[in-house]
Design an enzyme around this catalytic site. Structure first.
Site, PDB file in Angstrom:
ATOM      1  N   CYS A  62      31.635 -14.138  57.657  1.00  0.00           N
ATOM      2  CA  CYS A  62      31.982 -12.867  57.054  1.00  0.00           C
ATOM      3  C   CYS A  62      33.259 -12.186  57.548  1.00  0.00           C
ATOM      4  O   CYS A  62      34.346 -12.541  57.115  1.00  0.00           O
ATOM      5  CB  CYS A  62      30.794 -11.912  57.157  1.00  0.00           C
ATOM      6  SG  CYS A  62      30.888 -10.621  55.945  1.00  0.00           S
ATOM      7  N   GLU A  86      25.624 -15.718  55.008  1.00  0.00           N
ATOM      8  CA  GLU A  86      25.369 -15.092  56.309  1.00  0.00           C
ATOM      9  C   GLU A  86      23.987 -14.438  56.255  1.00  0.00           C
ATOM     10  O   GLU A  86      23.563 -13.951  55.191  1.00  0.00           O
ATOM     11  CB  GLU A  86      26.449 -14.025  56.548  1.00  0.00           C
ATOM     12  CG  GLU A  86      26.210 -13.092  57.712  1.00  0.00           C
ATOM     13  CD  GLU A  86      27.193 -11.910  57.743  1.00  0.00           C
ATOM     14  OE1 GLU A  86      27.691 -11.487  56.679  1.00  0.00           O
ATOM     15  OE2 GLU A  86      27.487 -11.431  58.870  1.00  0.00           O
ATOM     16  N   GLU A 118      26.425  -3.924  63.242  1.00  0.00           N
ATOM     17  CA  GLU A 118      26.519  -5.271  63.833  1.00  0.00           C
ATOM     18  C   GLU A 118      26.872  -5.200  65.318  1.00  0.00           C
ATOM     19  O   GLU A 118      26.422  -6.051  66.088  1.00  0.00           O
ATOM     20  CB  GLU A 118      27.538  -6.126  63.075  1.00  0.00           C
ATOM     21  CG  GLU A 118      27.088  -6.446  61.654  1.00  0.00           C
ATOM     22  CD  GLU A 118      27.884  -7.570  61.030  1.00  0.00           C
ATOM     23  OE1 GLU A 118      28.448  -7.364  59.950  1.00  0.00           O
ATOM     24  OE2 GLU A 118      27.943  -8.665  61.622  1.00  0.00           O
TER      25      GLU A 118
HETATM   26  N1  ING Z   1      30.662  -7.433  56.344  1.00  0.00           N
HETATM   27  C1  ING Z   1      31.897  -6.853  55.991  1.00  0.00           C
HETATM   28  C2  ING Z   1      33.063  -7.824  55.942  1.00  0.00           C
HETATM   29  O1  ING Z   1      33.874  -7.947  56.839  1.00  0.00           O
HETATM   30  C3  ING Z   1      33.466  -5.043  56.408  1.00  0.00           C
HETATM   31  C4  ING Z   1      32.194  -5.659  56.828  1.00  0.00           C
HETATM   32  C5  ING Z   1      33.755  -4.833  55.055  1.00  0.00           C
HETATM   33  C6  ING Z   1      34.354  -4.716  57.359  1.00  0.00           C
HETATM   34  C7  ING Z   1      34.989  -4.275  54.693  1.00  0.00           C
HETATM   35  C8  ING Z   1      35.583  -4.148  57.030  1.00  0.00           C
HETATM   36  C9  ING Z   1      35.900  -3.899  55.680  1.00  0.00           C
HETATM   37  O2  ING Z   1      33.191  -8.419  54.884  1.00  0.00           O
HETATM   38  C10 ING Z   1      30.338  -8.249  57.384  1.00  0.00           C
HETATM   39  N2  ING Z   1      29.049  -8.613  57.456  1.00  0.00           N
HETATM   40  O3  ING Z   1      31.156  -8.601  58.216  1.00  0.00           O
END
Ligand code: ING
Length: 315
Positions: A173, A47, A147
């Site tokens: 992601c 990503e 984001e």
């Molecule tokens: N990063 C993370 C993901 O979903 C996240 C954000 C991490 C959200 C952990 C909730 C818990 O892996 C991206 N870029 O989505």
């Protein structure tokens, strides 16, 4: 004779704010060559593979954000060499990037991924639907996760493409935390799902053991591949970017739910596996024969209700 395709996850180590796109494209080309030298025909990059994970920064100057972190076209002059290399080597690839586009007279910004064929031409596009984090500035937080500020929710939906002899879908992601996303692709016949990710090691909201975040990442990858009987390539951008760590653990997962390959560093690293695309046929015809076993007439809440509401049957 079952169909085989050697697939690769081409993991990126850190990209710092000071790193130029030119320098990153050189790394991507080196990874592409390494994967191709191991026999890979389809390579999955991360990503937002051209820049640092910029949603960690609060920035108010939109024109600077657009210039530094978004692509007005793909390929663009700076990324064209990667597309040329894919054609020269005859390999296809998935890559994530910040998409800046003008549609219906207004500028739009998406967290986007594309499938590029072995002829160097773009076959399909996906715009990230599940945007995590927040849109407001959290000055007290150790880092931001903006984001919801920098990107719009993807408006293309979940699609699959006939791609290099396999039905291929894309996710990005945070999509991997929402089973509906994978199921949408599996209901369209996906045989391979490509997913790039940038996942911070630290939890923004509360103290969480870093190993637990990796555990979540690994169980989700295995369960989604198995429950949808698809091959799954999940590729990280990872390592410490300007002091902020993201974990690696890029994986290639078989439709059986078994991890076929996993990276062992938080740097630029290629893993490859000679995938039997037809391995999933038994599962798709028996245990996960959707037509025989699914009962959508009982799933209405999944479409109609957004947030959870306590509605017990006994009042
Ligand atoms: N990063 C993370 C993901 O979903 C996240 C954000 C991490 C959200 C952990 C909730 C818990 O892996 C991206 N870029 O989505």
């Amino acid at each position: 004779m079952s169909r085989h395709m050697k697939i690769a996850a081409a993991q990126l180590g850190p990209i710092h704010l000071a790193d130029s796109r030119e320098a990153v494209v050189k790394r991507l080309i080196a990874l592409m060559r390494e994967a191709q030298s191991q026999g890979a025909r389809f390579i999955v990059f991360p990503e937002l593979a051209l820049t640092t994970f910029f949603p960690r920064w609060w920035m108010k100057d939109q024109s600077e954000v657009d210039r530094r972190f978004f692509e007005a076209s793909m390929p663009s002059p700076v990324t064209q060499p990667l597309f040329d290399e894919s054609k020269r080597l005859g390999v296809g690839f998935y890559i994530g990037y910040g998409e800046l586009t003008e549609e219906a007279g207004r500028m739009r910004r998406f967290n986007t991924a594309i499938l590029v064929g072995p002829d160097g031409n773009v076959v399909g596009k996906y715009r990230k639907v599940h945007l995590p984090g927040h849109a407001d500035h959290k000055p007290q937080a150790a880092f931001q996760h903006l984001e919801k500020k920098y990107f719009e929710v993807g408006d293309i939906g979940f699609k699959v493409w006939r791609f290099m002899d396999a039905i291929t879908g894309m996710l990005i992601c945070n999509d991997r935390r929402w089973p509906e996303a994978f199921r949408m692709l599996a209901l369209q016949g996906a045989e391979i799902v490509a997913l790039g990710f940038n996942t911070p090691t630290e939890n923004l909201h509360y103290p969480e053991p870093p190993a637990l975040r990796v555990h979540h990442h690994l169980i989700m990858a295995q369960s989604m591949a198995f429950q949808n009987a698809t091959w799954l390539v999940e590729t990280a951008k990872c390592g410490v970017e300007d002091g902020f760590r993201m974990f690696g653990h890029s994986v290639i997962v078989a439709p059986t739910g078994e991890i076929a390959a996993k990276t062992t560093t938080e740097d630029d690293e290629v893993i490859c596996f000679n995938a039997d695309i037809d391995l999933a046929q038994n599962l798709k015809q028996t245990m996960f024969n959707f037509a025989a076993h699914r009962r959508p007439e009982h799933y209405k809440l999944i479409i109609e209700r957004i947030g959870a509401e306590v509605t017990p049957a006994n009042g």
